[in-house]
Design a protein around this motif. Sequence first.
Motif, PDB file in Angstrom:
ATOM      1  N   ASP A 168       0.878  -1.044   0.105  1.00  0.00           N
ATOM      2  CA  ASP A 168       0.114  -0.280  -0.069  1.00  0.00           C
ATOM      3  C   ASP A 168       0.689   1.293   0.153  1.00  0.00           C
ATOM      4  N   THR A 169       1.837   1.319   0.326  1.00  0.00           N
ATOM      5  CA  THR A 169       3.144   2.476   0.345  1.00  0.00           C
ATOM      6  C   THR A 169       4.049   2.418  -0.518  1.00  0.00           C
ATOM      7  N   VAL A 170       4.623   1.368  -1.129  1.00  0.00           N
ATOM      8  CA  VAL A 170       5.627   1.116  -2.128  1.00  0.00           C
ATOM      9  C   VAL A 170       5.007   0.581  -3.563  1.00  0.00           C
ATOM     10  N   PRO A 171       5.086   1.343  -4.494  1.00  0.00           N
ATOM     11  CA  PRO A 171       4.540   0.757  -5.836  1.00  0.00           C
ATOM     12  C   PRO A 171       5.664  -0.506  -6.305  1.00  0.00           C
ATOM     13  N   HIS A 172       4.859  -1.391  -6.746  1.00  0.00           N
ATOM     14  CA  HIS A 172       5.661  -2.606  -7.238  1.00  0.00           C
ATOM     15  C   HIS A 172       5.335  -2.640  -8.769  1.00  0.00           C
ATOM     16  N   TYR A 173       6.087  -2.470  -9.683  1.00  0.00           N
ATOM     17  CA  TYR A 173       5.853  -2.289 -11.257  1.00  0.00           C
ATOM     18  C   TYR A 173       5.715  -3.469 -12.080  1.00  0.00           C
ATOM     19  N   GLN A 174       4.815  -3.445 -12.771  1.00  0.00           N
ATOM     20  CA  GLN A 174       4.819  -4.430 -13.920  1.00  0.00           C
ATOM     21  C   GLN A 174       4.845  -3.893 -15.220  1.00  0.00           C
ATOM     22  N   THR A 175       5.052  -4.534 -16.288  1.00  0.00           N
ATOM     23  CA  THR A 175       5.391  -4.254 -17.562  1.00  0.00           C
ATOM     24  C   THR A 175       4.540  -5.108 -18.459  1.00  0.00           C
ATOM     25  N   LEU A 176       3.789  -4.476 -19.377  1.00  0.00           N
ATOM     26  CA  LEU A 176       3.038  -5.154 -20.281  1.00  0.00           C
ATOM     27  C   LEU A 176       3.562  -4.599 -21.585  1.00  0.00           C
ATOM     28  N   ALA A 177       4.091  -5.893 -22.591  1.00  0.00           N
ATOM     29  CA  ALA A 177       4.596  -5.498 -23.716  1.00  0.00           C
ATOM     30  C   ALA A 177       3.804  -6.440 -24.927  1.00  0.00           C
ATOM     31  N   VAL A 178       3.278  -5.411 -25.651  1.00  0.00           N
ATOM     32  CA  VAL A 178       2.298  -6.035 -26.664  1.00  0.00           C
ATOM     33  C   VAL A 178       3.323  -6.180 -28.047  1.00  0.00           C
ATOM     34  N   PRO A 179       3.382  -7.284 -28.801  1.00  0.00           N
ATOM     35  CA  PRO A 179       4.022  -7.538 -30.124  1.00  0.00           C
ATOM     36  C   PRO A 179       3.496  -6.777 -31.255  1.00  0.00           C
ATOM     37  N   ALA A 198      -0.165  -2.236 -31.324  1.00  0.00           N
ATOM     38  CA  ALA A 198       0.962  -3.054 -31.660  1.00  0.00           C
ATOM     39  C   ALA A 198       2.405  -2.428 -31.274  1.00  0.00           C
ATOM     40  N   GLU A 199       3.180  -3.157 -30.774  1.00  0.00           N
ATOM     41  CA  GLU A 199       4.702  -3.027 -30.557  1.00  0.00           C
ATOM     42  C   GLU A 199       4.675  -1.755 -29.625  1.00  0.00           C
ATOM     43  N   SER A 200       3.888  -1.990 -28.317  1.00  0.00           N
ATOM     44  CA  SER A 200       3.692  -0.832 -27.369  1.00  0.00           C
ATOM     45  C   SER A 200       4.216  -1.739 -25.980  1.00  0.00           C
ATOM     46  N   VAL A 201       4.537  -0.914 -25.007  1.00  0.00           N
ATOM     47  CA  VAL A 201       5.137  -1.244 -23.642  1.00  0.00           C
ATOM     48  C   VAL A 201       4.664  -0.293 -22.680  1.00  0.00           C
ATOM     49  N   GLY A 219       5.308   3.535 -27.109  1.00  0.00           N
ATOM     50  CA  GLY A 219       4.389   2.951 -28.300  1.00  0.00           C
ATOM     51  C   GLY A 219       3.239   3.889 -28.328  1.00  0.00           C
ATOM     52  N   GLU A 220       2.047   3.301 -28.393  1.00  0.00           N
ATOM     53  CA  GLU A 220       0.967   4.057 -28.443  1.00  0.00           C
ATOM     54  C   GLU A 220      -0.269   3.432 -27.698  1.00  0.00           C
ATOM     55  N   GLY A 221      -1.125   4.271 -27.072  1.00  0.00           N
ATOM     56  CA  GLY A 221      -2.130   3.962 -26.298  1.00  0.00           C
ATOM     57  C   GLY A 221      -3.321   4.672 -26.026  1.00  0.00           C
ATOM     58  N   TYR A 222      -4.360   4.102 -26.062  1.00  0.00           N
ATOM     59  CA  TYR A 222      -5.710   4.878 -25.792  1.00  0.00           C
ATOM     60  C   TYR A 222      -5.970   4.741 -24.494  1.00  0.00           C
ATOM     61  N   PHE A 223      -6.174   5.993 -23.556  1.00  0.00           N
ATOM     62  CA  PHE A 223      -6.384   5.965 -22.286  1.00  0.00           C
ATOM     63  C   PHE A 223      -7.754   6.433 -21.682  1.00  0.00           C
ATOM     64  N   PHE A 249      -8.041  10.059 -24.162  1.00  0.00           N
ATOM     65  CA  PHE A 249      -7.106  10.694 -25.225  1.00  0.00           C
ATOM     66  C   PHE A 249      -6.291   9.498 -25.605  1.00  0.00           C
ATOM     67  N   ASN A 250      -5.586   9.761 -26.905  1.00  0.00           N
ATOM     68  CA  ASN A 250      -4.681   8.763 -27.305  1.00  0.00           C
ATOM     69  C   ASN A 250      -3.374   9.448 -27.624  1.00  0.00           C
ATOM     70  N   LEU A 251      -2.449   8.518 -26.894  1.00  0.00           N
ATOM     71  CA  LEU A 251      -1.025   9.173 -26.980  1.00  0.00           C
ATOM     72  C   LEU A 251      -0.181   8.059 -27.814  1.00  0.00           C
ATOM     73  N   LYS A 252       0.599   8.806 -28.626  1.00  0.00           N
ATOM     74  CA  LYS A 252       1.425   7.958 -29.736  1.00  0.00           C
ATOM     75  C   LYS A 252       2.568   8.473 -29.415  1.00  0.00           C
ATOM     76  N   ALA A 253       3.722   7.632 -29.014  1.00  0.00           N
ATOM     77  CA  ALA A 253       5.013   7.981 -28.595  1.00  0.00           C
ATOM     78  C   ALA A 253       5.924   6.660 -29.000  1.00  0.00           C
ATOM     79  N   TYR A 254       6.144   6.225 -30.376  1.00  0.00           N
ATOM     80  CA  TYR A 254       7.112   5.177 -30.638  1.00  0.00           C
ATOM     81  C   TYR A 254       8.324   5.604 -30.692  1.00  0.00           C
ATOM     82  N   PRO A 255       9.600   5.117 -30.189  1.00  0.00           N
ATOM     83  CA  PRO A 255      10.782   5.365 -30.020  1.00  0.00           C
ATOM     84  C   PRO A 255      11.457   5.754 -31.369  1.00  0.00           C
ATOM     85  N   ASN A 256      11.044   5.061 -32.337  1.00  0.00           N
ATOM     86  CA  ASN A 256      11.355   5.191 -33.813  1.00  0.00           C
ATOM     87  C   ASN A 256      10.896   6.305 -34.565  1.00  0.00           C
TER      88      ASN A 256
END
Length: 394
Positions: A168-179, A198-201, A219-223, A249-256
Amino acid sequence: MKHTEKEIEELITDYLAHETTQEMNHKLSELLEEEACSRLFRRRTQSWWLFRTLLRWQQVDAGAAWKQVKRRTGYQRVYQWKRAVGYAALLALMAGSGFYVLTRTMPVEPTYSGNNHTSGATLTLSNGEKILLPQKREGIIRQDTTFNIELTVEKGLVCTALSTTLRDTVPHYQTLAVPQGCDFLLTLSDGSRVWLNAESVLKYPEKFVAGKREVELQGEGYFEIQADSSAPFEIRTQGLKTIVLGTAFNLKAYPNEAEVITTLVSGHIRQECEGIRPVVLTPNTQSVYKPGENQIQTWQVNPAEALAWKNGRFIFKNRPLQEIFRELTRWYQLEEVEYFPPEVKNTCFYLNTERYGNIRTVLDKLEKTNTLNFEIQGKKISVHKNKSNPKIKS
C-alpha cells in the motif's frame, strides 16, 4: 481461361486451408485483380475468420462441429465445407453465450496478416517473472497470496493486488509488452482502462499508492482515466509528462518516430516538459512534441484518424507512403519495405480500410490509385511507381 464461381470458391478454400501450390497461388493472385473475384474472396475470408474465431473462443471441438454441419446440411464431400461455414459459425456461437475477442486476429495467410502470435502479449511481474498471455481465453491466469491475474470480457487484463502494508505504500511495477500484429486491453488498479497498440510497452504499478498514479508508455495507447482529484494520473514518455484527472485521449510515442502525438477526445489534460511552457489540451485538440525541441504545438483535429487503430481501421489522410507503411509494418509484421524509386515514399495518399484483414486488401486499395504496384516476397514488400501513370514525379 474463364473460371466458374465454383472453381474460384474451391481455389479460395484451398488457399484458406493452406493447401495451395505456388502455381495455384499465382492463379489466385491473377483472379483477385477482377472485382467480382475480389469481393468473393473477402466474403469467404470473413466467413472463415468468423468460423475459426468462434470455435476458438467457445472452445468448441472443430471436428465435432464440422460433423454436425455435414449432418444437418446434407454435405458429404469434404471440399464442400466452404458453403457450410456460416452454419458452423452459427453452431459455435450457440455453443456458449457472449462473443468477445481480447486481441483480435485474422488467421489468413500468417505471413501478411495481423495477430499471428500464439500469445497476445507478455506480462513481466515486479519480481522479473514473465507470463505469456493467451489471445483468446477468459479466466484466471495466476492466483496466489500476493495478487490475482485475470482475463475478462469487459476489462481485458486485470491484476488485483492483495492489500498489505508494504504494497500500500511502495509501488511494485509490472510491464505489459504487446508485440507486432496485436493490440491489448488492460484495466489498471484504479479502474482506468488502456488499449495498447501493436509494438507498445506500458510500465505501471500493480496497485497505485495513495495520492500517486504514474505509468510509463513506449508506443501507442488509448487511455480512459478514472477521475480522482486526490491523485492526478501521469504518463511519462520520452521526457514529456502528461497529467490528467479524468479524461479519454490517445498518446502515440514510438521510439523510432520523431514526434509524440497526443489527441484529446474528452476532458482536459496538461502537458509539460523541462524547459517548455506547459500547455492545456481541450477536446478535439492534438499536440505534437518533438523531443529535443523546446516547443509543443497544438491544433484542432477530428480525432477519428488518431483513434482508427482502436476501432479496427487504418485511416490516413494525405499521409506520406513511408508513414503509412510504418503503421502497416507494426500490424502485419513486415520485415522490410523497399521503394522504387526511393522518392515514391514521400508521395501522400488517402486510405480508409479495415485493419483486421489480409495486407493484400490494403495494397489493392493503394493500387487502385493507378500510381503504385507491389511485389510481396515473404515478409518483404517492394513498392514500385506505376510507370504508365505520370502522377508521381521521380
